[in-house]
Design a protein around this motif. Structure first.
Motif, PDB file in Angstrom:
ATOM      1  N   VAL A  81      15.242  66.022  52.751  1.00 40.44           N
ATOM      2  CA  VAL A  81      13.831  65.752  53.024  1.00 40.44           C
ATOM      3  C   VAL A  81      13.680  65.248  54.463  1.00 40.44           C
ATOM      4  O   VAL A  81      14.366  64.302  54.866  1.00 40.44           O
ATOM      5  N   GLN A  84      10.760  62.841  59.421  1.00 37.02           N
ATOM      6  CA  GLN A  84       9.671  62.872  60.397  1.00 37.02           C
ATOM      7  C   GLN A  84       9.288  64.314  60.707  1.00 37.02           C
ATOM      8  O   GLN A  84      10.017  65.250  60.368  1.00 37.02           O
ATOM      9  N   GLU A 126       7.388  66.020  57.896  1.00 35.54           N
ATOM     10  CA  GLU A 126       7.797  64.802  57.204  1.00 35.54           C
ATOM     11  C   GLU A 126       7.485  64.886  55.711  1.00 35.54           C
ATOM     12  O   GLU A 126       6.391  65.272  55.306  1.00 35.54           O
ATOM     13  N   GLY A 127       8.479  64.531  54.901  1.00 40.27           N
ATOM     14  CA  GLY A 127       8.287  64.520  53.457  1.00 40.27           C
ATOM     15  C   GLY A 127       8.581  65.835  52.767  1.00 40.27           C
ATOM     16  O   GLY A 127       8.602  65.896  51.538  1.00 40.27           O
ATOM     17  N   GLU A 128       8.828  66.897  53.540  1.00 42.88           N
ATOM     18  CA  GLU A 128       9.138  68.198  52.953  1.00 42.88           C
ATOM     19  C   GLU A 128      10.610  68.541  53.168  1.00 42.88           C
ATOM     20  O   GLU A 128      11.240  68.071  54.117  1.00 42.88           O
TER      21      GLU A 128
END
Length: 219
Positions: free
Chosen positions: A131, A134, A179-181
């Motif tokens: 993941v 940033q 970010e977050g994926e």
């Protein structure tokens, strides 16, 4: 009639699984380590790299042993409950063997080990499936950090590039990762081209067991 090339004999040795003897051998090794070393740490790791862990082994090579293995097999070696634990309190250690973890048997001082691993953080390139911590974006225009020869590779990875007088240019703004994926394989390769190290190799100590004091979970 000639024999089909598909009709090949495949040696089972190529897909040989761990035998019962191998598992029993690991059990005996772990129990021998319990007898030999006074301290045991349960550790888990983030963004594991074999090359990184070699440094850890070298640091403690004279007074410690590290074990990776099937959690269930290691739990059997230590004992899953009070009735079969190899030494007092080891069944509680077994219950912590979840996910990517291992056991460190050592003569080193507890505080020395905790201090070493607390400070051990090594930046590395993110692999596909990690993941993104940033968002990385590139602006339209020249990418002067790259040699012109890599332009076909960048374009193949999905970057909108072209050569302008021998310099690679982005023809539009480009988002490498979000970010977050989860980072895709192509994105991981682009990040490496950019020398963007978004992963951190880190070993987290979950618990400490001593023959005299028993087990203590660590934050």
């Amino acid at each position: 009639m000639p024999r089909s090339k598909r009709d090949k004999d495949v040696s089972l040795t190529k897909v040989k699984k761990k035998t019962r003897e191998t598992k029993e051998g690991l059990v005996q090794q772990l129990r021998h380590a319990v007898d030999e070393y006074p301290n045991v740490f349960v550790y888990e790791f983030e963004n594991m790299r074999a090359s990184k862990f070699v440094q850890v082994r070298q640091k403690f090579k004279t007074n410690s042993r590290f074990y990776f293995g099937k959690n269930n097999v290691m739990a059997i070696a230590l004992g899953k409950d009070k009735t079969d634990e190899y030494a007092t309190g080891l069944s509680k250690v077994s219950k912590l063997l979840k996910g990517q973890c291992g056991l460190m048997f050592t003569h080193s001082d507890k505080d020395e080990v905790i201090s070493y691993f607390r400070d051990l953080k090594d930046a590395d390139y993110a692999r596909a499936g990690v993941v993104a911590p940033q968002t990385i974006e590139l602006s339209e225009g020249p990418l002067e950090q790259f040699a012109f020869s890599v332009e076909p590779q960048l374009r193949k990875l999905g970057m909108p590039t072209q050569l302008v007088k021998g310099v690679i240019h982005l023809t539009q703004n480009f988002r490498v990762c979000t970010e977050g994926e989860m980072i895709k394989a192509e994105e991981a390769k682009i990040l490496k081209f950019l020398e963007e190290k978004l992963s951190v190799f880190h070993v987290n100590l979950k618990a400490y067991w001593n023959k005299k004091t028993g087990i203590k979970e660590l934050e």
